[in-house]
Design an enzyme around this catalytic site. Structure first.
Site: not given
Length: 319
Positions: A17-18, A175, A21-23, A150
């Site tokens: 997930g790079a 989720y 966002g966070i990644g 999360s």
């Protein structure tokens, strides 16, 4: 320029997930710390563009990309094979890829999309990369597996006989369940690892301002707008992820759940070890991947047996 809190010089970091966002924010921090970073993304153009931007920003030239649709088990296995061939030593595996789908969808394998991407991909990729992670271990410096969960796990309502919600599906429910499964996976994995050589953690990154949920049309964009009212930046969301990847403070606490660099207590349901073990066994059956065998073989002949329950990580109680 904000400098990283830990040196990753000479280390290889794989993060899923790079591309956004966070990644993407974490990749930048890893690169500033001196790591060789492997960015895993689904969209090739987007992932390579993100890599180029980070290399320009940081001056690093050893960021590479791997393209894979992690909702497909064949793609996860192919990715693991490529990574092990190219990187026989991996110091950090950051399982970050995830999404929410408001409508129930099935993957090519017949799995519910959220369950496949947010949980089964973590399970399969991690187990298949354990030999490379053990190869990175050094005295006092275990390799790290960091699983992005999360606080949504507190809203989980799983049915262990219906993990993929063939009945009663809801996008948020699926989720939240998957984020609970991330914690259960981390707990069960920690029981099977030699924590002096490979440590594993789960974390809540915060509510982060990203494109999360915008893949769900108008309803997803509305949800994203509400979330953005209380969101933090991607860099802030990546902070605990990157910190856990190198912090000495985390090495003695494998299998725990973290938020804002602090060990915190997850929900009562998340602490049900017998349910975590049930998920482990059912995940192995669904993926045709024997987790006990993978973990045992990676540990080696000296200590390849499953840790007894009395050696499992106890739930943390800050009181």
């Amino acid at each position: 320029m904000v400098m990283p809190m830990h040196s990753f010089a000479g280390q290889t970091v794989v993060i899923t997930g790079a591309s956004d966002g966070i990644g993407k924010a974490a990749v930048r921090q890893y690169a500033l710390g001196g790591a060789r970073v492997v960015m895993v993304g689904r969209n090739e153009a987007k992932t390579r563009a993100a890599a180029r931007a980070i290399m320009t920003d940081t001056g690093r030239r050893d960021i590479t990309c791997e393209i894979a649709d992690l909702s497909r088990q064949d793609a996860v296995r192919d990715l693991a094979a490529r990574l092990r061939a190219a990187h026989p030593v991996i110091h950090v595996l950051a399982n970050n890829a995830g999404a929410m789908f408001l409508e129930r969808q099935l993957t090519v394998d017949g799995f519910e999309q959220t369950f496949a991407l947010n949980h089964l991909a973590y399970y399969t990729l991690t187990l298949l990369l354990l030999p490379s992670l053990y190869a990175a271990a050094a005295p006092g410096a275990p390799a790290r597996i960091v699983n992005v969960s999360s606080r949504a796990h507190e809203n989980a309502r799983p049915e262990l006989d219906d993990l993929q919600l063939t009945q009663g599906f809801g996008g948020w429910r699926a989720y939240a369940n998957s984020k609970l499964f991330n914690i259960w996976f981390t707990t069960s994995l920690a029981r099977r690892l030699d924590a002096t050589r490979v440590a594993t953690h789960a974390l809540h990154p915060g509510v982060v301002s990203t494109r999360f949920a915008t893949n769900n049309g108008r309803m997803g964009r509305l949800l994203r707008g509400v979330m953005d009212l209380v969101s933090i930046s991607p860099a802030a969301g990546a902070d605990t992820l990157v910190w856990l990847s190198g912090a000495d403070e985390a090495t003695a606490n494998s299998g725990r759940y973290w938020c804002r660099r602090r060990m915190v207590t997850p929900s009562r349901l998340a602490r049900r070890e017998e349910l975590a073990e049930l998920l482990w066994q059912r995940s192995g059956a669904l993926t045709a991947l024997d987790g006990d065998r993978c973990a045992g073989e990676a540990r080696g002949p000296v200590s390849s047996t499953l840790l007894s329950p009395d050696r499992a990580p106890a739930p943390h109680d800050p009181s």
